[in-house]
Design an enzyme around this catalytic site. Sequence first.
Site, mmCIF file in Angstrom:
data_model
loop_
_atom_site.group_PDB
_atom_site.id
_atom_site.type_symbol
_atom_site.label_atom_id
_atom_site.label_comp_id
_atom_site.label_asym_id
_atom_site.label_seq_id
_atom_site.Cartn_x
_atom_site.Cartn_y
_atom_site.Cartn_z
ATOM 1 N N ASP A 1 28.798 -15.063 18.759
ATOM 2 C CA ASP A 1 28.533 -13.862 17.970
ATOM 3 C C ASP A 1 27.138 -13.288 18.163
ATOM 4 O O ASP A 1 26.878 -12.169 17.724
ATOM 5 C CB ASP A 1 28.736 -14.166 16.478
ATOM 6 C CG ASP A 1 30.200 -14.361 16.161
ATOM 7 O OD1 ASP A 1 31.016 -13.644 16.751
ATOM 8 O OD2 ASP A 1 30.528 -15.235 15.349
ATOM 9 N N HIS B 1 27.343 -24.064 15.718
ATOM 10 C CA HIS B 1 28.790 -24.122 15.933
ATOM 11 C C HIS B 1 29.299 -25.497 15.563
ATOM 12 O O HIS B 1 28.617 -26.493 15.797
ATOM 13 C CB HIS B 1 29.126 -23.828 17.410
ATOM 14 C CG HIS B 1 30.542 -23.413 17.599
ATOM 15 N ND1 HIS B 1 31.561 -24.316 17.718
ATOM 16 C CD2 HIS B 1 31.105 -22.180 17.645
ATOM 17 C CE1 HIS B 1 32.696 -23.663 17.850
ATOM 18 N NE2 HIS B 1 32.458 -22.357 17.802
HETATM 19 N N1 ACO Z 1 20.911 -21.404 11.050
HETATM 20 C C1 ACO Z 1 20.121 -22.365 10.496
HETATM 21 N N2 ACO Z 1 20.561 -23.605 10.269
HETATM 22 C C2 ACO Z 1 21.820 -23.898 10.613
HETATM 23 C C3 ACO Z 1 22.675 -22.938 11.184
HETATM 24 C C4 ACO Z 1 22.180 -21.650 11.402
HETATM 25 N N3 ACO Z 1 22.945 -20.690 11.928
HETATM 26 N N4 ACO Z 1 23.880 -23.499 11.420
HETATM 27 C C5 ACO Z 1 23.787 -24.751 11.000
HETATM 28 N N5 ACO Z 1 22.545 -25.005 10.510
HETATM 29 C C6 ACO Z 1 22.033 -26.258 9.968
HETATM 30 C C7 ACO Z 1 22.555 -26.441 8.541
HETATM 31 O O1 ACO Z 1 21.662 -25.882 7.597
HETATM 32 C C8 ACO Z 1 22.656 -27.946 8.440
HETATM 33 O O2 ACO Z 1 21.378 -28.463 8.229
HETATM 34 P P1 ACO Z 1 21.169 -29.807 7.298
HETATM 35 O O3 ACO Z 1 21.900 -30.883 8.029
HETATM 36 O O4 ACO Z 1 19.697 -29.988 7.265
HETATM 37 O O5 ACO Z 1 21.772 -29.495 5.980
HETATM 38 C C9 ACO Z 1 23.080 -28.352 9.855
HETATM 39 O O6 ACO Z 1 22.605 -27.333 10.726
HETATM 40 C C10 ACO Z 1 24.591 -28.470 10.003
HETATM 41 O O7 ACO Z 1 25.144 -27.240 9.556
HETATM 42 P P2 ACO Z 1 26.608 -27.065 8.989
HETATM 43 O O8 ACO Z 1 26.697 -25.800 8.212
HETATM 44 O O9 ACO Z 1 27.028 -28.332 8.294
HETATM 45 O O10 ACO Z 1 27.433 -26.952 10.333
HETATM 46 P P3 ACO Z 1 28.943 -26.577 10.385
HETATM 47 O O11 ACO Z 1 29.490 -27.237 11.569
HETATM 48 O O12 ACO Z 1 29.603 -26.833 9.082
HETATM 49 O O13 ACO Z 1 28.911 -24.978 10.525
HETATM 50 C C11 ACO Z 1 28.749 -22.849 11.376
HETATM 51 C C12 ACO Z 1 29.086 -24.304 11.683
HETATM 52 C C13 ACO Z 1 29.625 -22.340 10.204
HETATM 53 C C14 ACO Z 1 29.085 -21.989 12.576
HETATM 54 C C15 ACO Z 1 27.255 -22.736 11.024
HETATM 55 O O14 ACO Z 1 26.493 -23.125 12.135
HETATM 56 C C16 ACO Z 1 26.875 -21.357 10.546
HETATM 57 O O15 ACO Z 1 27.047 -21.047 9.364
HETATM 58 N N6 ACO Z 1 26.367 -20.479 11.468
HETATM 59 C C17 ACO Z 1 26.007 -19.127 11.116
HETATM 60 C C18 ACO Z 1 27.245 -18.266 11.019
HETATM 61 C C19 ACO Z 1 27.841 -17.980 12.389
HETATM 62 O O16 ACO Z 1 27.157 -17.623 13.335
HETATM 63 N N7 ACO Z 1 29.174 -18.108 12.441
HETATM 64 C C20 ACO Z 1 29.932 -17.839 13.678
HETATM 65 C C21 ACO Z 1 30.422 -19.131 14.250
HETATM 66 S S1 ACO Z 1 31.281 -18.902 15.742
HETATM 67 C C22 ACO Z 1 32.738 -18.217 15.266
HETATM 68 O O17 ACO Z 1 33.282 -18.455 14.231
HETATM 69 C C23 ACO Z 1 33.280 -17.251 16.120
#
Ligand code: ACO
Length: 355
Positions: free
Chosen positions: A302, A245
């Site tokens: 989620d 998140h």
């Molecule tokens: N699984 C594995 N790795 C993850 C995940 C995940 N679900 N989420 C983040 N990471 C990792 C990224 O790969 C990144 O790693 P790095 O620094 O080595 O490159 C690091 O954690 C930071 O991730 P970002 O994508 O930059 O985090 P951001 O804050 O931009 O994204 C988000 C947040 C979009 C929710 C992300 O965690 C994600 O894509 N999750 C999966 C989709 C999801 O569940 N979305 C629902 C969110 S809640 C909502 O909208 C209701």
Amino acid sequence: MSKNICFIDGLEGILKYRGIDINQLVDLPYDAISYLLILGELPGDQELAEYSACLHGAREVNREVLDVIHMCNFNVDSMEALRTIVSFMSQFDPDITDSSPEGNTRKAIRLIARIPTAVAAHYRIVNGNEPVPPDPSLSHGANFLYMIRGSKPSQLEAEVMEKDFILSAEHELNASTFSSRVTASTLSDLYSAIVSGLCALKGPLHGGARAEVMTMIEEIGSQENAEKIILEKIEKKEKIMGFGHRVYKTYDPRGAIFKQLSRELAEAKGDMCWYEIAEKIEETVIRELVEKKGKPIYPNVDFYSGVIYKYMDIPPQLATPIFAIGRVSGWIAHCFEQYEKKRIIRPRAFMLDEC
Ligand code: ACO
């Protein structure tokens, strides 16, 4: 209005609507939560009874809306259909040109009341069934389940659905709420703002993640497969849906409540299968990403909600529309706040570097 619509402490895992902790709100009726969000305070008994009567009495959609649902391409994503349907609904709202607070409140009530009816009608028509008219005697959650199934849900299922709508109702300036607010900031009408929210919610990085969680759990299929498949995904640097998140750097408080609810449902149904797969996924992600790599990747709103839908026989295509049903009250609360400001939101391009 006195209190901020929403407060999130992403480090401590605290979420409040209008200053009240989510753990205190989750046992109330959804109607009380939507009143709290859009009107600013919890209703008293009399106010709640009147508000619920208005909401429940406004649930039916008009014939033309049902006709448009029949004309939809049944192969498209249900959110694609929903954004069209809500946009079309505005043409029959007698208050569409009345942007006074009173006119906007009447539109808000219709939107909150009718979006569940539109979602359920679309679902039934696409599946070759006649829509089930809403039952005004039922709560928001029970009525929705009744309209998609054609039979009344158990008390536990109705309560879980109600809590799902509450937990999804508001979350500060997430992508969909921001989209709604930007549209409202131009002083465009409430329906346009809500359609903007629906369009943003649809994406897999936002509301679309729930459906992907369900598909992932189904593909994994058994507790034995869970660890291996999650390790492979991590190895391939795939994102695990339902985890991570932008704001929470600890366990999402909504995720914790959803986890408890999914356990209750699993026990009531005498089938721990989906719950145990989910727990194994969680255990693996936390061990591999949190403990070994120090990344704060915990279950978000989620993840266990997807498990709940498995137990309630709710198909993946309904997961994001259900999110929208809950979230519409939050979108409206933000639009109302924005309308009061009467100032357009216009960020500069360099601000995107921080997003
Ligand atoms: N699984 C594995 N790795 C993850 C995940 C995940 N679900 N989420 C983040 N990471 C990792 C990224 O790969 C990144 O790693 P790095 O620094 O080595 O490159 C690091 O954690 C930071 O991730 P970002 O994508 O930059 O985090 P951001 O804050 O931009 O994204 C988000 C947040 C979009 C929710 C992300 O965690 C994600 O894509 N999750 C999966 C989709 C999801 O569940 N979305 C629902 C969110 S809640 C909502 O909208 C209701």
